[in-house]
Design a protein around this motif. Structure first.
Motif, PDB file in Angstrom:
ATOM      1  N   PHE A   1       0.830  -1.207   0.000  1.00 17.58           N
ATOM      2  CA  PHE A   1       0.000   0.000   0.000  1.00 17.58           C
ATOM      3  C   PHE A   1       0.864   1.256   0.000  1.00 17.58           C
ATOM      4  O   PHE A   1       0.701   2.153  -0.836  1.00 17.58           O
ATOM      5  CB  PHE A   1      -0.932  -0.011   1.215  1.00 17.58           C
ATOM      6  CG  PHE A   1      -1.606   1.308   1.489  1.00 17.58           C
ATOM      7  CD1 PHE A   1      -2.688   1.711   0.731  1.00 17.58           C
ATOM      8  CD2 PHE A   1      -1.140   2.149   2.501  1.00 17.58           C
ATOM      9  CE1 PHE A   1      -3.306   2.931   0.970  1.00 17.58           C
ATOM     10  CE2 PHE A   1      -1.752   3.366   2.748  1.00 17.58           C
ATOM     11  CZ  PHE A   1      -2.839   3.759   1.979  1.00 17.58           C
ATOM     12  N   TRP A   2       1.817   1.335   0.944  1.00 13.43           N
ATOM     13  CA  TRP A   2       2.659   2.521   1.043  1.00 13.43           C
ATOM     14  C   TRP A   2       3.565   2.675  -0.166  1.00 13.43           C
ATOM     15  O   TRP A   2       3.837   3.809  -0.598  1.00 13.43           O
ATOM     16  CB  TRP A   2       3.500   2.455   2.311  1.00 13.43           C
ATOM     17  CG  TRP A   2       2.753   2.712   3.579  1.00 13.43           C
ATOM     18  CD1 TRP A   2       2.572   1.841   4.617  1.00 13.43           C
ATOM     19  CD2 TRP A   2       2.078   3.909   3.969  1.00 13.43           C
ATOM     20  NE1 TRP A   2       1.835   2.421   5.617  1.00 13.43           N
ATOM     21  CE2 TRP A   2       1.516   3.701   5.255  1.00 13.43           C
ATOM     22  CE3 TRP A   2       1.894   5.153   3.361  1.00 13.43           C
ATOM     23  CZ2 TRP A   2       0.802   4.678   5.926  1.00 13.43           C
ATOM     24  CZ3 TRP A   2       1.171   6.127   4.038  1.00 13.43           C
ATOM     25  CH2 TRP A   2       0.635   5.888   5.303  1.00 13.43           C
ATOM     26  N   ALA A   3       4.039   1.558  -0.726  1.00 11.77           N
ATOM     27  CA  ALA A   3       4.917   1.626  -1.895  1.00 11.77           C
ATOM     28  C   ALA A   3       4.193   2.244  -3.089  1.00 11.77           C
ATOM     29  O   ALA A   3       4.738   3.104  -3.789  1.00 11.77           O
ATOM     30  CB  ALA A   3       5.419   0.227  -2.252  1.00 11.77           C
ATOM     31  N   LEU A   4       2.960   1.821  -3.330  1.00  7.99           N
ATOM     32  CA  LEU A   4       2.191   2.364  -4.447  1.00  7.99           C
ATOM     33  C   LEU A   4       1.864   3.846  -4.226  1.00  7.99           C
ATOM     34  O   LEU A   4       1.895   4.647  -5.163  1.00  7.99           O
ATOM     35  CB  LEU A   4       0.907   1.554  -4.644  1.00  7.99           C
ATOM     36  CG  LEU A   4       1.117   0.111  -5.116  1.00  7.99           C
ATOM     37  CD1 LEU A   4      -0.213  -0.640  -5.146  1.00  7.99           C
ATOM     38  CD2 LEU A   4       1.764   0.088  -6.507  1.00  7.99           C
ATOM     39  N   ILE A   5       1.548   4.205  -2.986  1.00  4.50           N
ATOM     40  CA  ILE A   5       1.286   5.608  -2.674  1.00  4.50           C
ATOM     41  C   ILE A   5       2.546   6.441  -2.903  1.00  4.50           C
ATOM     42  O   ILE A   5       2.512   7.536  -3.477  1.00  4.50           O
ATOM     43  CB  ILE A   5       0.809   5.767  -1.213  1.00  4.50           C
ATOM     44  CG1 ILE A   5      -0.541   5.080  -1.018  1.00  4.50           C
ATOM     45  CG2 ILE A   5       0.712   7.244  -0.837  1.00  4.50           C
ATOM     46  CD1 ILE A   5      -1.669   5.682  -1.811  1.00  4.50           C
ATOM     47  N   SER A   6       3.695   5.920  -2.471  1.00  6.91           N
ATOM     48  CA  SER A   6       4.956   6.642  -2.614  1.00  6.91           C
ATOM     49  C   SER A   6       5.326   6.847  -4.075  1.00  6.91           C
ATOM     50  O   SER A   6       5.792   7.920  -4.463  1.00  6.91           O
ATOM     51  CB  SER A   6       6.074   5.880  -1.891  1.00  6.91           C
ATOM     52  OG  SER A   6       7.310   6.555  -2.009  1.00  6.91           O
ATOM     53  N   ASP A   7       5.119   5.827  -4.906  1.00  7.32           N
ATOM     54  CA  ASP A   7       5.463   5.941  -6.325  1.00  7.32           C
ATOM     55  C   ASP A   7       4.419   6.712  -7.123  1.00  7.32           C
ATOM     56  O   ASP A   7       4.658   7.071  -8.279  1.00  7.32           O
ATOM     57  CB  ASP A   7       5.654   4.538  -6.937  1.00  7.32           C
ATOM     58  CG  ASP A   7       7.017   3.954  -6.591  1.00  7.32           C
ATOM     59  OD1 ASP A   7       7.941   4.737  -6.308  1.00  7.32           O
ATOM     60  OD2 ASP A   7       7.145   2.718  -6.592  1.00  7.32           O
ATOM     61  N   ASN A   8       3.252   6.960  -6.541  1.00 13.39           N
ATOM     62  CA  ASN A   8       2.208   7.748  -7.207  1.00 13.39           C
ATOM     63  C   ASN A   8       2.161   9.190  -6.717  1.00 13.39           C
ATOM     64  O   ASN A   8       2.141  10.121  -7.517  1.00 13.39           O
ATOM     65  CB  ASN A   8       0.828   7.108  -6.978  1.00 13.39           C
ATOM     66  CG  ASN A   8       0.530   6.021  -7.989  1.00 13.39           C
ATOM     67  OD1 ASN A   8       0.201   6.313  -9.132  1.00 13.39           O
ATOM     68  ND2 ASN A   8       0.654   4.782  -7.579  1.00 13.39           N
ATOM     69  N   LEU A   9       2.129   9.375  -5.391  1.00 17.74           N
ATOM     70  CA  LEU A   9       1.911  10.699  -4.814  1.00 17.74           C
ATOM     71  C   LEU A   9       3.195  11.369  -4.328  1.00 17.74           C
ATOM     72  O   LEU A   9       3.207  12.569  -4.081  1.00 17.74           O
ATOM     73  CB  LEU A   9       0.915  10.606  -3.647  1.00 17.74           C
ATOM     74  CG  LEU A   9      -0.475  10.054  -3.990  1.00 17.74           C
ATOM     75  CD1 LEU A   9      -1.364  10.060  -2.756  1.00 17.74           C
ATOM     76  CD2 LEU A   9      -1.117  10.869  -5.113  1.00 17.74           C
ATOM     77  N   GLY A  10       4.251  10.588  -4.150  1.00 21.91           N
ATOM     78  CA  GLY A  10       5.512  11.183  -3.726  1.00 21.91           C
ATOM     79  C   GLY A  10       6.063  10.568  -2.458  1.00 21.91           C
ATOM     80  O   GLY A  10       5.350   9.934  -1.686  1.00 21.91           O
ATOM     81  N   ARG A  11       7.366  10.771  -2.240  1.00 19.15           N
ATOM     82  CA  ARG A  11       8.034  10.234  -1.050  1.00 19.15           C
ATOM     83  C   ARG A  11       7.644  11.040   0.198  1.00 19.15           C
ATOM     84  O   ARG A  11       7.417  10.482   1.273  1.00 19.15           O
ATOM     85  CB  ARG A  11       9.556  10.282  -1.204  1.00 19.15           C
ATOM     86  CG  ARG A  11      10.113   9.994  -2.584  1.00 19.15           C
ATOM     87  CD  ARG A  11       9.664   8.710  -3.198  1.00 19.15           C
ATOM     88  NE  ARG A  11      10.414   8.410  -4.425  1.00 19.15           N
ATOM     89  CZ  ARG A  11      10.042   7.518  -5.307  1.00 19.15           C
ATOM     90  NH1 ARG A  11       8.911   6.836  -5.128  1.00 19.15           N
ATOM     91  NH2 ARG A  11      10.777   7.281  -6.373  1.00 19.15           N
ATOM     92  N   ARG A  12       7.587  12.363   0.044  1.00 16.01           N
ATOM     93  CA  ARG A  12       7.384  13.261   1.173  1.00 16.01           C
ATOM     94  C   ARG A  12       6.063  13.027   1.907  1.00 16.01           C
ATOM     95  O   ARG A  12       6.066  12.897   3.151  1.00 16.01           O
ATOM     96  CB  ARG A  12       7.481  14.701   0.671  1.00 16.01           C
ATOM     97  CG  ARG A  12       7.294  15.774   1.723  1.00 16.01           C
ATOM     98  CD  ARG A  12       7.557  17.152   1.129  1.00 16.01           C
ATOM     99  NE  ARG A  12       7.170  18.215   2.048  1.00 16.01           N
ATOM    100  CZ  ARG A  12       5.964  18.748   2.099  1.00 16.01           C
ATOM    101  NH1 ARG A  12       5.003  18.301   1.280  1.00 16.01           N
ATOM    102  NH2 ARG A  12       5.692  19.712   2.955  1.00 16.01           N
TER     103      ARG A  12
END
Length: 496
Positions: free
Chosen positions: A79-90
């Protein structure tokens, strides 16, 4: 579909931006990120030395509490990986640390074993996204020449964080501090858990002032924001007024992120590297995190024996039946009024843990100095072979200091090996899937940690030689998988 190689160009910009104030800030933040992940995974193993009589914890229950955080990490990794690669690391770094702080404070107020398990699960579910995204962020704001030292610096900060825990435990846990009544109590070990959430709060606030990763912005067509970020980095690094290189950065304006782009960016050698890194991560973290979380218990029992201490003797003592508790948590019934078990925690009990952390600190410092001069794969293989030799030394140590020294050296080389895997991961994979692949690798490592924390009590029940055999078998598997890793190839950014 066209492809454009921009790795050299991005490196040129990062090199031109300099190395200075911004990088010092990143190193400072990495300390609190490391404290957050270490506190989330390890703080309960120290608290259990103070609360175990109150809850009458068995070896299986200890393993369950230690393992629940990794169960949460497994559940939240994708879940967090997809969010990070879509919405950003920050945003992922900020939100995940806020979540960890919330559930960490609820955990500190918990009064029974089931509630603690749920809170540990939710804390693990939150913190995993922040740590993976931070490693990606750290790699993406440094040039290839600085990336390896900075990744090992992050591992160095993990060692510092591990050293802070026993110092906190030494000050807080022996205290007689306790508030509340028969229905609700708040003791020193709960205060210890509350203070353990402070690093997550600092990270969440601190990253509110940090920019997004310029590499992430570039891969999502936000080139203007990426250039502004690079200029801010240049300013903070003291290179004011200097022009950045005129590079192919703006050729990527049409780049966009989607699932098809991710699939097209992944090649055969990426999948081969992923498969081998997954095996390596499982073997390393299954042993490292399990031994690390049981370390305070090992040290406590070894200290009680003091004379003629051996690792096998510690394991044998752990297998003895536990007495009934002296005091009972509010949700439990006191069926035995006679005092049998007393925690009796003293400050000196945590000095052994501090000694182990100092050994890890010194060893990791040496590894950091060598990191830029040796191939990371060769370092990984070398550390794993050394780990096997140290594991055999568990059988040779016959004193309190000897057992602690072997524990410290073992954890030291395992820390270095784990950071070598993270370093390889950020080098092997393209930016567009870097966090996703890094999360898959860490997902597998946390699965190994979960398995290890449930497996170790069973192996200890069979005898210490089964524990030693398990550690050596994991090292052998790690070496074989490391030798099968392909050579890293130059990354490309997919354009559609």
């Amino acid at each position: 579909m066209d492809s454009l190689d921009t790795e050299d160009d991005l490196d040129a910009v990062l090199i031109a931006s300099g190395f200075g104030g911004f990088n010092v800030i990143m190193g400072f933040i990495s300390l609190f990120v490391s404290m957050a992940i270490i506190f989330c995974t390890s703080i309960f193993s120290y608290a259990m030395t103070s609360m175990e009589c109150e809850l009458s914890l068995t070896n299986a229950e200890r393993g369950t509490l230690n393992g629940m955080v990794y169960f949460g990490m497994i559940a939240g990794a994708t879940f967090w990986a997809l969010i990070s690669d879509n919405l950003g690391r920050r945003p992922v770094i900020i939100l995940s640390h806020i979540g960890d702080a919330i559930f960490g404070n609820i955990l500190a107020l918990s009064q029974n074993f089931p509630t603690m398990c749920v809170c540990k699960f939710l804390s693990g579910l939150c913190i995993c996204g922040g740590y993976s995204s931070f490693l990606t962020y750290l790699a993406e704001v440094h040039s290839s020449s600085k990336r390896t030292p900075m990744m090992f610096l992050c591992g160095f900060m993990l060692n510092i964080a591990s050293g802070i825990l026993p110092i906190m435990a030494l000050i807080i846990l022996p205290s007689d501090f306790k508030l509340g009544n028969d229905k609700f109590s708040y003791a020193s070990w709960q205060l210890f858990l509350t203070l353990g959430t402070i690093p997550s709060i600092i990270v969440a606030i601190g990253f509110g002032f940090m920019p997004e990763s310029p590499k992430f912005d570039i891969h999502h067509g936000k080139n203007a924001r990426a250039m502004n970020t690079l200029k801010k980095i240049q300013y903070l690094n003291g290179k004011r007024g200097q022009e950045l290189p005129d590079i192919t950065l703006y050729k990527m304006e049409k780049a966009r992120f989607d699932f098809k782009g991710m699939v097209n960016a992944v090649k055969k050698h990426h999948l081969i590297a992923l498969a081998n890194l997954v095996v390596i991560e499982v073997c390393i973290l299954m042993c490292q995190n399990t031994i690390r979380l049981w370390q305070p218990t090992f040290v406590q029992i070894a200290r009680q024996q003091m004379e003629n201490v051996t690792f096998c003797g510690v394991v044998q003592e752990l297998n003895r039946p536990k007495p009934t508790p002296t005091t009972v948590a509010p949700n439990m019934t006191n069926v035995n009024a006679e005092q049998v078990c007393k925690s009796n925690v003293k400050a000196s009990a945590y000095l052994g843990n501090l000694y182990i952390c100092i050994l890890c600190f010194d060893g990791f410092l040496i590894a950091m100095l060598l990191a830029g001069h040796y191939d990371v794969v060769k370092m990984l293989v070398g550390m794993t072979i050394i780990s096997s030799l140290i594991t055999i030394a568990f059988l040779l140590a016959e004193s309190y200091l000897g057992v602690l020294t072997v524990l410290g050296l073992y954890l030291c080389v395992e820390y270095v090996s784990a950071m070598a895997v993270n370093n390889l991961a950020v080098h092997y994979f393209p930016t567009i899937v870097r966090t996703t692949f890094l999360s898959i690798i860490q997902f597998s490592g946390r699965f190994g940690s979960l398995v290890g924390n449930h497996l170790l009590p069973q192996l200890m029940g069979l005898g210490c030689y089964y524990v030693i055999g398990w550690l050596i078998a994991s090292d052998i598997t790690t070496v074989l998988a490391s030798l099968l890793l392909p050579k890293p190839q130059k990354r490309q950014v997919v354009m559609i």
